[in-house]
Scaffold this motif. Structure first.
Motif, PDB file in Angstrom:
ATOM      1  N   THR A 120       0.827  -1.273  -0.142  1.00 27.15           N
ATOM      2  CA  THR A 120      -0.092  -0.032   0.050  1.00 27.15           C
ATOM      3  C   THR A 120       0.957   1.220  -0.062  1.00 27.15           C
ATOM      4  O   THR A 120       0.321   2.310   0.390  1.00 27.15           O
ATOM      5  N   THR A 121       2.268   1.142  -0.159  1.00 27.73           N
ATOM      6  CA  THR A 121       2.926   2.194  -0.286  1.00 27.73           C
ATOM      7  C   THR A 121       2.905   3.172  -1.631  1.00 27.73           C
ATOM      8  O   THR A 121       2.834   2.386  -2.519  1.00 27.73           O
ATOM      9  N   GLN A 122       2.676   4.228  -1.618  1.00 28.60           N
ATOM     10  CA  GLN A 122       2.323   4.961  -2.794  1.00 28.60           C
ATOM     11  C   GLN A 122       3.917   5.168  -3.612  1.00 28.60           C
ATOM     12  O   GLN A 122       4.878   5.447  -2.829  1.00 28.60           O
ATOM     13  N   SER A 123       3.728   4.987  -4.884  1.00 29.96           N
ATOM     14  CA  SER A 123       4.974   5.209  -5.387  1.00 29.96           C
ATOM     15  C   SER A 123       4.900   5.627  -7.104  1.00 29.96           C
ATOM     16  O   SER A 123       3.709   5.484  -7.483  1.00 29.96           O
ATOM     17  N   ASP A 124       5.851   5.579  -7.804  1.00 34.32           N
ATOM     18  CA  ASP A 124       6.059   5.703  -9.163  1.00 34.32           C
ATOM     19  C   ASP A 124       6.410   4.542 -10.110  1.00 34.32           C
ATOM     20  O   ASP A 124       6.581   4.625 -11.067  1.00 34.32           O
ATOM     21  N   ALA A 125       6.486   3.280  -9.256  1.00 34.68           N
ATOM     22  CA  ALA A 125       7.302   2.230 -10.126  1.00 34.68           C
ATOM     23  C   ALA A 125       6.252   1.369 -10.610  1.00 34.68           C
ATOM     24  O   ALA A 125       5.072   1.374 -10.056  1.00 34.68           O
ATOM     25  N   SER A 126       6.694   0.803 -11.579  1.00 34.03           N
ATOM     26  CA  SER A 126       5.994  -0.328 -12.071  1.00 34.03           C
ATOM     27  C   SER A 126       6.241  -1.607 -11.456  1.00 34.03           C
ATOM     28  O   SER A 126       7.418  -1.591 -10.563  1.00 34.03           O
ATOM     29  N   SER A 152       0.364   2.660  -7.264  1.00 37.93           N
ATOM     30  CA  SER A 152       1.362   3.154  -8.083  1.00 37.93           C
ATOM     31  C   SER A 152       0.741   3.714  -9.346  1.00 37.93           C
ATOM     32  O   SER A 152      -0.041   3.406  -9.842  1.00 37.93           O
ATOM     33  N   ASP A 153       1.512   4.802  -9.852  1.00 34.40           N
ATOM     34  CA  ASP A 153       1.295   5.528 -11.270  1.00 34.40           C
ATOM     35  C   ASP A 153       2.108   4.522 -12.027  1.00 34.40           C
ATOM     36  O   ASP A 153       2.185   5.114 -13.462  1.00 34.40           O
ATOM     37  N   GLY A 154       2.918   3.855 -11.885  1.00 28.85           N
ATOM     38  CA  GLY A 154       3.622   2.972 -12.828  1.00 28.85           C
ATOM     39  C   GLY A 154       2.544   1.876 -13.667  1.00 28.85           C
ATOM     40  O   GLY A 154       1.636   1.559 -12.645  1.00 28.85           O
ATOM     41  N   ALA A 155       2.971   1.393 -14.445  1.00 27.98           N
ATOM     42  CA  ALA A 155       2.197   0.398 -15.081  1.00 27.98           C
ATOM     43  C   ALA A 155       2.332  -1.098 -14.330  1.00 27.98           C
ATOM     44  O   ALA A 155       3.441  -1.096 -13.544  1.00 27.98           O
ATOM     45  N   VAL A 156       1.552  -1.799 -14.294  1.00 26.30           N
ATOM     46  CA  VAL A 156       1.719  -3.295 -13.472  1.00 26.30           C
ATOM     47  C   VAL A 156       2.824  -4.058 -14.328  1.00 26.30           C
ATOM     48  O   VAL A 156       3.746  -4.367 -13.754  1.00 26.30           O
ATOM     49  N   ILE A 157       2.726  -4.358 -15.434  1.00 22.07           N
ATOM     50  CA  ILE A 157       3.960  -4.548 -16.428  1.00 22.07           C
ATOM     51  C   ILE A 157       4.251  -3.544 -17.412  1.00 22.07           C
ATOM     52  O   ILE A 157       3.332  -3.301 -18.443  1.00 22.07           O
ATOM     53  N   LEU A 183      -8.715  -3.408  -7.740  1.00 21.19           N
ATOM     54  CA  LEU A 183      -8.528  -1.912  -8.135  1.00 21.19           C
ATOM     55  C   LEU A 183      -8.480  -1.138  -7.009  1.00 21.19           C
ATOM     56  O   LEU A 183      -8.971  -0.964  -5.780  1.00 21.19           O
ATOM     57  N   GLY A 184      -7.514  -0.179  -7.174  1.00 27.69           N
ATOM     58  CA  GLY A 184      -6.867   0.913  -6.176  1.00 27.69           C
ATOM     59  C   GLY A 184      -6.665   2.071  -6.712  1.00 27.69           C
ATOM     60  O   GLY A 184      -7.545   2.810  -7.471  1.00 27.69           O
ATOM     61  N   ILE A 185      -5.628   2.843  -6.494  1.00 28.05           N
ATOM     62  CA  ILE A 185      -5.407   4.319  -6.994  1.00 28.05           C
ATOM     63  C   ILE A 185      -4.201   4.370  -7.832  1.00 28.05           C
ATOM     64  O   ILE A 185      -3.172   3.806  -7.139  1.00 28.05           O
ATOM     65  N   GLY A 186      -4.120   4.652  -9.137  1.00 31.50           N
ATOM     66  CA  GLY A 186      -3.112   4.692  -9.722  1.00 31.50           C
ATOM     67  C   GLY A 186      -3.316   4.876 -11.429  1.00 31.50           C
ATOM     68  O   GLY A 186      -4.551   4.607 -11.313  1.00 31.50           O
ATOM     69  N   ASN A 187      -2.685   5.656 -11.883  1.00 28.68           N
ATOM     70  CA  ASN A 187      -3.045   6.040 -13.456  1.00 28.68           C
ATOM     71  C   ASN A 187      -2.191   5.241 -14.480  1.00 28.68           C
ATOM     72  O   ASN A 187      -2.362   5.888 -15.534  1.00 28.68           O
ATOM     73  N   GLY A 188      -1.329   4.388 -14.068  1.00 30.89           N
ATOM     74  CA  GLY A 188      -0.730   3.692 -15.014  1.00 30.89           C
ATOM     75  C   GLY A 188      -1.516   2.683 -15.673  1.00 30.89           C
ATOM     76  O   GLY A 188      -2.624   2.132 -15.169  1.00 30.89           O
ATOM     77  N   ALA A 189      -1.088   2.106 -16.984  1.00 26.90           N
ATOM     78  CA  ALA A 189      -1.715   0.848 -17.539  1.00 26.90           C
ATOM     79  C   ALA A 189      -1.531  -0.231 -17.049  1.00 26.90           C
ATOM     80  O   ALA A 189      -0.695  -0.337 -16.107  1.00 26.90           O
ATOM     81  N   ALA A 190      -2.700  -1.201 -16.942  1.00 26.70           N
ATOM     82  CA  ALA A 190      -2.030  -2.565 -16.484  1.00 26.70           C
ATOM     83  C   ALA A 190      -0.827  -3.203 -17.200  1.00 26.70           C
ATOM     84  O   ALA A 190       0.112  -3.591 -16.746  1.00 26.70           O
ATOM     85  N   ILE A 191      -1.019  -2.983 -18.376  1.00 28.04           N
ATOM     86  CA  ILE A 191       0.115  -3.470 -19.457  1.00 28.04           C
ATOM     87  C   ILE A 191       0.507  -2.497 -20.426  1.00 28.04           C
ATOM     88  O   ILE A 191      -0.433  -2.291 -21.181  1.00 28.04           O
ATOM     89  N   GLY A 192       1.658  -1.955 -20.271  1.00 30.76           N
ATOM     90  CA  GLY A 192       2.122  -1.008 -21.064  1.00 30.76           C
ATOM     91  C   GLY A 192       2.873   0.399 -20.609  1.00 30.76           C
ATOM     92  O   GLY A 192       3.600   0.138 -19.871  1.00 30.76           O
ATOM     93  N   SER A 193       2.394   1.600 -20.595  1.00 30.03           N
ATOM     94  CA  SER A 193       3.108   2.674 -20.058  1.00 30.03           C
ATOM     95  C   SER A 193       2.704   3.158 -18.820  1.00 30.03           C
ATOM     96  O   SER A 193       1.276   2.922 -18.557  1.00 30.03           O
ATOM     97  N   GLY A 194       3.513   3.844 -17.804  1.00 25.37           N
ATOM     98  CA  GLY A 194       3.092   4.247 -16.824  1.00 25.37           C
ATOM     99  C   GLY A 194       2.245   5.792 -16.934  1.00 25.37           C
ATOM    100  O   GLY A 194       2.271   6.215 -18.189  1.00 25.37           O
ATOM    101  N   ALA A 195       1.685   6.387 -15.878  1.00 22.45           N
ATOM    102  CA  ALA A 195       0.987   7.615 -16.141  1.00 22.45           C
ATOM    103  C   ALA A 195       1.824   8.507 -16.800  1.00 22.45           C
ATOM    104  O   ALA A 195       3.020   8.872 -16.119  1.00 22.45           O
ATOM    105  N   GLY A 196       1.584   9.453 -17.711  1.00 20.34           N
ATOM    106  CA  GLY A 196       2.280  10.566 -18.312  1.00 20.34           C
ATOM    107  C   GLY A 196       3.494   9.891 -19.206  1.00 20.34           C
ATOM    108  O   GLY A 196       4.202  10.729 -19.745  1.00 20.34           O
ATOM    109  N   GLY A 197       3.616   8.388 -19.472  1.00 17.46           N
ATOM    110  CA  GLY A 197       4.567   7.863 -20.522  1.00 17.46           C
ATOM    111  C   GLY A 197       3.715   7.291 -21.803  1.00 17.46           C
ATOM    112  O   GLY A 197       2.738   6.825 -21.516  1.00 17.46           O
ATOM    113  N   ASP A 198       4.487   7.921 -22.987  1.00 16.10           N
ATOM    114  CA  ASP A 198       3.967   7.454 -23.905  1.00 16.10           C
ATOM    115  C   ASP A 198       4.157   5.902 -24.115  1.00 16.10           C
ATOM    116  O   ASP A 198       5.056   5.444 -24.003  1.00 16.10           O
TER     117      ASP A 198
END
Length: 399
Positions: A120-126, A152-157, A183-198
């Motif tokens: 449950t630690t907030q982070s930017d990591a995939s 996390s705002d990183g992708a899962v993968i 489902l939790g809090i975070g804006n990354g894709a499940a598979i693909g790019s993190g939030a703000g990443g193309d």
């Protein structure tokens, strides 16, 4: 008589020499410390604790005897590819990346039941990090891999927050993969790019793979995170069975909220796909406030259900804004061969295939061959996890 016995012994010895030897795998317990797997043109090596650069002469198998927060790092050079097996891992990382492939190349075989979560630690990591490298997740034994990136705002993968995903991810074989199903809090894709990443790379799902890809908030289930453009390629084929959901305003498959889908999506062969967005994104195409300028092809014998919500299309463009301004559907949607497609429009007004309204529809829709298309309107779209841990996307039609 003695001569016959000698000949028999000689023949038995010859057969024994010619038979392949079964070499025991080299096994490592992740509980004992972080593991680095490196590979170059001289071979593959493993480092853990006091054991450094141990040459691998057989299969590399990494397991955990109990829950651990230790991590696996892959490091390759000179065009080499690392090849490992994960078996019955139980990892909770406290917001860190659990398996870091990064710019390296790796094949990871999945055996047994593996569970990896970020805590449950907030982070930017995939959770499994791939930036511009390549990752093949596969199984020959029906292995299971459950990944949950809760805060996390990183992708899962894929890539971390605000990092481009330009590499490749292949999921195939007989793997059972669940990515981000809680489902939790975070804006990354499940598979693909993190939030703000193309998303400029490629994702391929094939073989007998069974995949659930659930973005937590505004990222796509498969594609780009929120605010990231999806200009790469997504291919789902063979006998893959895929459920892809955005928990809020991203597309099920395509782009996250606030950016466009300018890449290619192909669903082919005998693939079965159920894709949806739980708010203003399309089922397949662009997320909320994102133009669909790319191409979507559904062919072969594929069976696809794609559902939008609110003002978004099942296949095409997501709702562009609450007041209806838009970039719209300017790309190409082709449904061909023997494909069977069900496309559900959002309940507040949109096309099942296309855009939010007439002015949004500037692209091309082609239905060819023996393809069959059924359209409807969503009253309620709900993602639920059943007793077996599998995700089901339930669509209640509007009467």
């Amino acid at each position: 008589m003695a001569t016959k016995r000698l000949l028999s012994l000689a023949l038995a010895l010859l057969l024994a020499i010619s038979l392949p030897l079964s070499v025991a795998a080299q096994e490592y317990d992740l509980v004992n410390g972080d593991i680095t797997v490196s590979a170059d043109d001289s071979g593959q090596y493993v480092s853990q604790g006091d054991t450094q650069n141990e040459l691998q002469t057989s299969d590399t198998v990494i397991s955990s005897s109990s829950t651990t927060d230790n991590i696996i790092t892959i490091s390759t050079s000179e065009g080499a590819e690392a090849d490992i097996t994960i078996k019955d891992l139980d990892v909770s990382t406290n917001g860190e990346t659990a398996i870091d492939v990064g710019s390296s190349n790796a094949t990871i075989h999945v055996e047994g039941k593996n569970h990896i979560d970020s805590g449950t630690t907030q982070s930017d990591a995939s959770l499994i990090h791939v930036s511009d490298g390549s990752l093949n997740l596969t199984s020959e034994t029906g292995g299971e891999l459950e990944l949950t990136n809760q805060e996390s705002d990183g992708a899962v993968i894929g890539s971390d927050k605000e990092e481009e995903f330009s590499g490749s991810i292949t999921i195939d074989g007989d793997i059972d993969l669940s990515a981000g199903a809680s489902l939790g809090i975070g804006n990354g894709a499940a598979i693909g790019s993190g939030a703000g990443g193309d998303f400029t790379g490629d994702v391929t799902i094939a073989g007998e793979a069974n995949v659930d890809a659930i973005a937590q908030d505004d990222g796509a289930g498969i594609g780009s995170g929120a605010r990231g453009e999806m200009s790469g390629s997504i291919t789902i084929g063979s006998n893959a069975d895929v459920t892809a959901i955005s928990g809020n305003d991203g597309a099920g498959i395509g782009s996250g909220q606030d950016n466009s889908m300018s890449g290619t999506i192909e669903i082919l062969d005998n693939a079965i796909v159920n894709a949806g967005s739980d708010d203003y994104g399309s089922g397949i195409g662009s997320g909320y406030r994102g133009e669909m300028s790319g191409s979507i092809t559904i062919g072969g014998n594929a069976q696809v259900t794609a559902s939008g919500d609110h003002e978004s299309a099942g296949i095409g463009a997501g709702a562009q804004s609450i007041n209806g301004s838009s970039g719209g559907m300017t790309g190409t949607i082709m449904i061909r061969d023997n494909a069977q497609v069900t496309a559900n429009a959002g309940r507040k007004g949109s096309a099942a295939i296309g855009g939010e309204n007439d002015s949004d529809m500037k692209g091309i829709i082609a239905i060819l061959g023996n393809a069959r298309v059924t359209t409807g309107v969503v009253n309620e779209l709900k993602a639920e996890i059943d007793s077996n841990g599998k995700v089901a996307l339930t669509v209640t039609p509007k009467e």
